[in-house]
Design a protein around this motif. Structure first.
Motif, PDB file in Angstrom:
ATOM      1  N   LEU A 100      -2.871   0.126  -3.942  1.00 41.11           N
ATOM      2  CA  LEU A 100      -2.732  -1.248  -3.487  1.00 41.11           C
ATOM      3  C   LEU A 100      -2.165  -2.026  -4.664  1.00 41.11           C
ATOM      4  O   LEU A 100      -2.691  -1.937  -5.781  1.00 41.11           O
ATOM      5  N   SER A 101      -1.078  -2.780  -4.424  1.00 34.59           N
ATOM      6  CA  SER A 101      -0.516  -3.555  -5.529  1.00 34.59           C
ATOM      7  C   SER A 101       0.071  -4.861  -5.028  1.00 34.59           C
ATOM      8  O   SER A 101       0.329  -5.037  -3.833  1.00 34.59           O
ATOM      9  N   ALA A 102       0.266  -5.772  -5.968  1.00 33.86           N
ATOM     10  CA  ALA A 102       0.878  -7.064  -5.691  1.00 33.86           C
ATOM     11  C   ALA A 102       1.442  -7.611  -6.988  1.00 33.86           C
ATOM     12  O   ALA A 102       0.888  -7.381  -8.063  1.00 33.86           O
ATOM     13  N   ILE A 103       2.557  -8.307  -6.880  1.00 39.81           N
ATOM     14  CA  ILE A 103       3.147  -8.998  -8.021  1.00 39.81           C
ATOM     15  C   ILE A 103       2.746 -10.469  -7.911  1.00 39.81           C
ATOM     16  O   ILE A 103       2.885 -11.090  -6.856  1.00 39.81           O
ATOM     17  N   VAL A 104       2.254 -11.015  -9.024  1.00 36.14           N
ATOM     18  CA  VAL A 104       1.847 -12.416  -9.100  1.00 36.14           C
ATOM     19  C   VAL A 104       2.582 -13.040 -10.275  1.00 36.14           C
ATOM     20  O   VAL A 104       2.609 -12.461 -11.367  1.00 36.14           O
ATOM     21  N   THR A 105       3.175 -14.199 -10.054  1.00 38.10           N
ATOM     22  CA  THR A 105       3.801 -14.902 -11.164  1.00 38.10           C
ATOM     23  C   THR A 105       2.749 -15.775 -11.833  1.00 38.10           C
ATOM     24  O   THR A 105       2.266 -16.748 -11.243  1.00 38.10           O
ATOM     25  N   LEU A 156       0.875  -1.167   0.000  1.00 41.05           N
ATOM     26  CA  LEU A 156       0.000   0.000   0.000  1.00 41.05           C
ATOM     27  C   LEU A 156       0.908   1.212   0.000  1.00 41.05           C
ATOM     28  O   LEU A 156       1.639   1.456   0.969  1.00 41.05           O
ATOM     29  N   LYS A 157       0.905   1.940  -1.089  1.00 39.22           N
ATOM     30  CA  LYS A 157       1.861   3.029  -1.283  1.00 39.22           C
ATOM     31  C   LYS A 157       1.124   4.362  -1.433  1.00 39.22           C
ATOM     32  O   LYS A 157       0.092   4.435  -2.099  1.00 39.22           O
ATOM     33  N   LEU A 181      -5.546  -4.944   5.644  1.00 40.38           N
ATOM     34  CA  LEU A 181      -4.443  -3.977   5.572  1.00 40.38           C
ATOM     35  C   LEU A 181      -4.955  -2.610   6.004  1.00 40.38           C
ATOM     36  O   LEU A 181      -6.057  -2.202   5.630  1.00 40.38           O
ATOM     37  N   VAL A 182      -4.138  -1.896   6.747  1.00 40.70           N
ATOM     38  CA  VAL A 182      -4.462  -0.536   7.151  1.00 40.70           C
ATOM     39  C   VAL A 182      -3.872   0.407   6.111  1.00 40.70           C
ATOM     40  O   VAL A 182      -2.703   0.297   5.745  1.00 40.70           O
ATOM     41  N   VAL A 203      -8.325  -2.085   3.965  1.00 44.55           N
ATOM     42  CA  VAL A 203      -8.530  -2.881   2.764  1.00 44.55           C
ATOM     43  C   VAL A 203      -8.485  -4.350   3.185  1.00 44.55           C
ATOM     44  O   VAL A 203      -7.585  -4.761   3.911  1.00 44.55           O
ATOM     45  N   VAL A 204      -9.478  -5.103   2.749  1.00 44.88           N
ATOM     46  CA  VAL A 204      -9.510  -6.539   2.999  1.00 44.88           C
ATOM     47  C   VAL A 204      -9.306  -7.223   1.656  1.00 44.88           C
ATOM     48  O   VAL A 204      -9.995  -6.905   0.686  1.00 44.88           O
ATOM     49  N   VAL A 205      -8.346  -8.140   1.591  1.00 47.95           N
ATOM     50  CA  VAL A 205      -8.064  -8.853   0.351  1.00 47.95           C
ATOM     51  C   VAL A 205      -8.204 -10.349   0.600  1.00 47.95           C
ATOM     52  O   VAL A 205      -7.581 -10.894   1.521  1.00 47.95           O
ATOM     53  N   ARG A 206      -9.005 -11.001  -0.237  1.00 51.60           N
ATOM     54  CA  ARG A 206      -9.138 -12.464  -0.217  1.00 51.60           C
ATOM     55  C   ARG A 206      -8.274 -13.003  -1.349  1.00 51.60           C
ATOM     56  O   ARG A 206      -8.330 -12.495  -2.475  1.00 51.60           O
ATOM     57  N   ASP A 207      -7.452 -14.010  -1.022  1.00 52.15           N
ATOM     58  CA  ASP A 207      -6.614 -14.629  -2.048  1.00 52.15           C
ATOM     59  C   ASP A 207      -6.560 -16.130  -1.794  1.00 52.15           C
ATOM     60  O   ASP A 207      -7.301 -16.649  -0.947  1.00 52.15           O
TER      61      ASP A 207
END
Length: 188
Positions: free
Chosen positions: A115-120, A105-106, A185-186, A174-178
């Motif tokens: 909100l970001s994430a790297i996924v392969t 979270l930037k 996340l705050v 932020v709530v993230v389901r994966d």
């Protein structure tokens, strides 16, 4: 150059066609019940569902008293989705995925956050994103999805970034389901 027609995706294009009323009727009035919001159940009963959608059985779906039959283009969309699967694998669908190294979270400046994430991804041609699932005062809930390439591609691990921009003045959490569960996340 023409863009190839996008294959229908269960969660994006098929499931939303089934109303809550349709789901309730198929769970309670058909034995065994068919959960129209569940990928595997719909795939397992695909011929029965298609017969009812076409109005070819003793009962069509949905019936006239509750909205009437689907337009022909919706049935065609369902048939196109069926063509993306096989006897052993359901039609094209999304996959819960997980970030390679967690979520970021930037602060972008002012009130804006990302909100970001790297996924392969397993191959080229995949897509990854945060699907907004719910909005509540001070909170956004997302699911991290990967859409596999269609048709299948040879294995070629490819890093992809999922990103979503939000406003700090509107979102505190932020709530993230994966694929690993749910994370809260705050927002800084």
């Amino acid at each position: 150059m023409t863009t190839p027609e996008r294959p229908p995706v269960f969660e994006l294009h098929i499931r939303p066609l089934f109303r809550l009323l349709d789901r309730a009727h198929m769970l309670s009035q058909v034995t065994p019940g068919i959960d129209l919001w569940d990928l595997d159940t719909v795939w397992g009963a695909r011929e029965q569902v298609l017969t009812r959608l076409r109005g070819q059985g003793s009962q069509n779906m949905p019936g006239l008293p509750v909205g009437g039959p689907w337009p022909a283009e919706w049935i065609t969309l369902f048939e196109r989705w069926l063509a993306t699967g096989s006897a052993t694998a359901p039609g094209h669908h999304l996959v819960l995925t997980r970030p390679d190294q967690g979520y970021e979270l930037k602060t972008l400046g002012g009130d804006r956050r990302r909100l970001s994430a790297i996924v392969t991804a397993p191959t080229e041609g995949c897509r990854v994103w945060f699907e907004l699932e719910s909005v509540a005062t001070g909170q956004r809930s997302y699911t991290l999805y990967l859409e596999p390439a269609f048709p299948d591609q040879p294995s070629d691990p490819t890093p992809l970034r999922a990103a979503e921009t939000l406003l700090r003045s509107e979102v505190e959490r932020v709530v993230v389901r994966d694929a690993d569960g749910t994370r809260e996340l705050v927002v800084p």
